[in-house]
Design a protein around this motif. Structure first.
Motif, PDB file in Angstrom:
ATOM      1  N   LEU A  63       0.829  -1.206   0.000  1.00 24.42           N
ATOM      2  CA  LEU A  63       0.000   0.000   0.000  1.00 24.42           C
ATOM      3  C   LEU A  63       0.865   1.258   0.000  1.00 24.42           C
ATOM      4  CD1 LEU A  63      -2.877  -0.938   2.469  1.00 24.42           C
ATOM      5  CD2 LEU A  63      -3.097  -0.464   0.035  1.00 24.42           C
ATOM      6  N   GLU A  84      -7.519   1.651   4.288  1.00 22.68           N
ATOM      7  CA  GLU A  84      -6.205   1.093   4.600  1.00 22.68           C
ATOM      8  C   GLU A  84      -6.115   0.539   6.022  1.00 22.68           C
ATOM      9  OE1 GLU A  84      -3.235   3.981   3.552  1.00 22.68           O
ATOM     10  OE2 GLU A  84      -3.357   3.457   1.419  1.00 22.68           O
ATOM     11  N   LEU A 108      -3.822  -2.747  -6.131  1.00 20.36           N
ATOM     12  CA  LEU A 108      -4.487  -2.411  -4.875  1.00 20.36           C
ATOM     13  C   LEU A 108      -4.983  -3.669  -4.170  1.00 20.36           C
ATOM     14  CD1 LEU A 108      -5.520  -0.368  -2.842  1.00 20.36           C
ATOM     15  CD2 LEU A 108      -7.581  -0.094  -4.240  1.00 20.36           C
ATOM     16  N   ALA A 111      -2.006  -5.449  -2.691  1.00 27.01           N
ATOM     17  CA  ALA A 111      -1.436  -4.683  -1.580  1.00 27.01           C
ATOM     18  C   ALA A 111      -2.292  -4.799  -0.324  1.00 27.01           C
ATOM     19  CB  ALA A 111      -1.284  -3.213  -1.989  1.00 27.01           C
ATOM     20  N   VAL A 112      -3.611  -4.751  -0.492  1.00 26.43           N
ATOM     21  CA  VAL A 112      -4.513  -4.928   0.655  1.00 26.43           C
ATOM     22  C   VAL A 112      -4.352  -6.336   1.225  1.00 26.43           C
ATOM     23  CG1 VAL A 112      -6.933  -5.076   1.367  1.00 26.43           C
ATOM     24  CG2 VAL A 112      -6.179  -3.182  -0.068  1.00 26.43           C
ATOM     25  N   LYS A 115      -1.208  -6.415   3.269  1.00 24.25           N
ATOM     26  CA  LYS A 115      -1.419  -5.713   4.541  1.00 24.25           C
ATOM     27  C   LYS A 115      -2.222  -6.600   5.504  1.00 24.25           C
ATOM     28  CE  LYS A 115      -1.707  -2.072   7.377  1.00 24.25           C
ATOM     29  NZ  LYS A 115      -2.461  -0.861   6.979  1.00 24.25           N
TER      30      LYS A 115
END
Length: 240
Positions: A63, A84, A108, A111-112, A115
């Motif tokens: 992110l 986020e 995205l 990346a999520v 995370k």
């Protein structure tokens, strides 16, 4: 040394025998606290690595390197900062990322997912065409229940590239069953280059498509990606 390793193993201290010499000593209490803190840090790091490996992402994304821009339209009930935090996973809500190819949807979504792993969540990543192929194979081999079990402990499931490959009737029905199983039980991230009104192209059955879309968007935050493909823009800029 072997005896120490055996004691640590019995106590399930995976790293202590390897790091105890590297911990600075000021007093017994400080040393013990520092040693156990380091053990916990390494244990957490190893857990995150296991979760990332288990998720089977196709690439590494963060992110911190994702570029939010005005061509990404977020719904009114969520902003970038809230998204986020990944609170939608705890609430078993979905993220639907729609828009043209090359606009950052997969970046995205991945990346999520990363995370989420860093936060201790179990994640699974699939291209939709690969997932459906695996479902069909499992069904033909009478291993469908076993395959579905792979998702039992998942908190978040990322389904990438919905709409690139149409399904046959069998694949569409198996996929619908899976989505129904996950409804209000798991969080999903779905990326698609098609609007919901066009999903019938994938499934070929208007009633099944309507039922699936209804489940997917019931608890969903829908992000619309517009603008030109980053990949095309980057390629053109290199040739100028």
């Amino acid at each position: 040394m072997n005896e120490l390793k055996e004691i640590c193993k019995s106590l399930r201290l995976a790293h202590t025998a390897d790091i105890y010499k590297d911990i600075p000593f000021e007093n017994p209490e400080q040393y013990l606290k520092s040693l156990l803190t380091k053990e916990l840090e390494l244990r957490e790091s190893a857990k995150i690595e296991r979760l990332i490996k288990k998720a089977q992402f196709l690439q590494k994304k963060s992110l911190s390197t994702f570029q939010w821009h005005d061509k990404i339209h977020l719904p009114s009930q969520i902003d970038v900062k809230e998204l986020e935090k990944l609170n939608f996973i705890q609430a078993k809500e979905n993220l639907i990322l729609t828009g043209s190819p090359g606009t950052g949807k997969t970046h995205l979504a991945t990346a999520v997912g990363y995370k989420a792993c860093e936060m201790g969540k179990e994640v699974r990543f699939y291209r939709v065409s690969d997932l459906v192929a695996n479902l069909e194979k499992a069904w033909k081999e009478d291993k469908l229940t076993l395959f579905k079990g792979k998702f039992r402990n998942a908190d978040l499931i990322v389904l990438d590239e919905m709409g690139y490959v149409p399904f046959n009737t069998e694949g569409a029905e198996l996929f619908f069953q899976l989505i129904s199983d996950w409804y209000e039980q798991k969080s999903l991230i779905i990326t698609s280059n098609l609007e919901f009104s066009q999903w019938n192209r994938i499934f070929g059955d208007s009633r099944l498509t309507a039922a699936l879309v209804d489940r997917v968007i019931h608890h969903a935050h829908i992000l619309n990606f517009t603008g030109d493909s980053f990949r095309i823009t980057h390629a053109l800029s290199r040739n100028n």
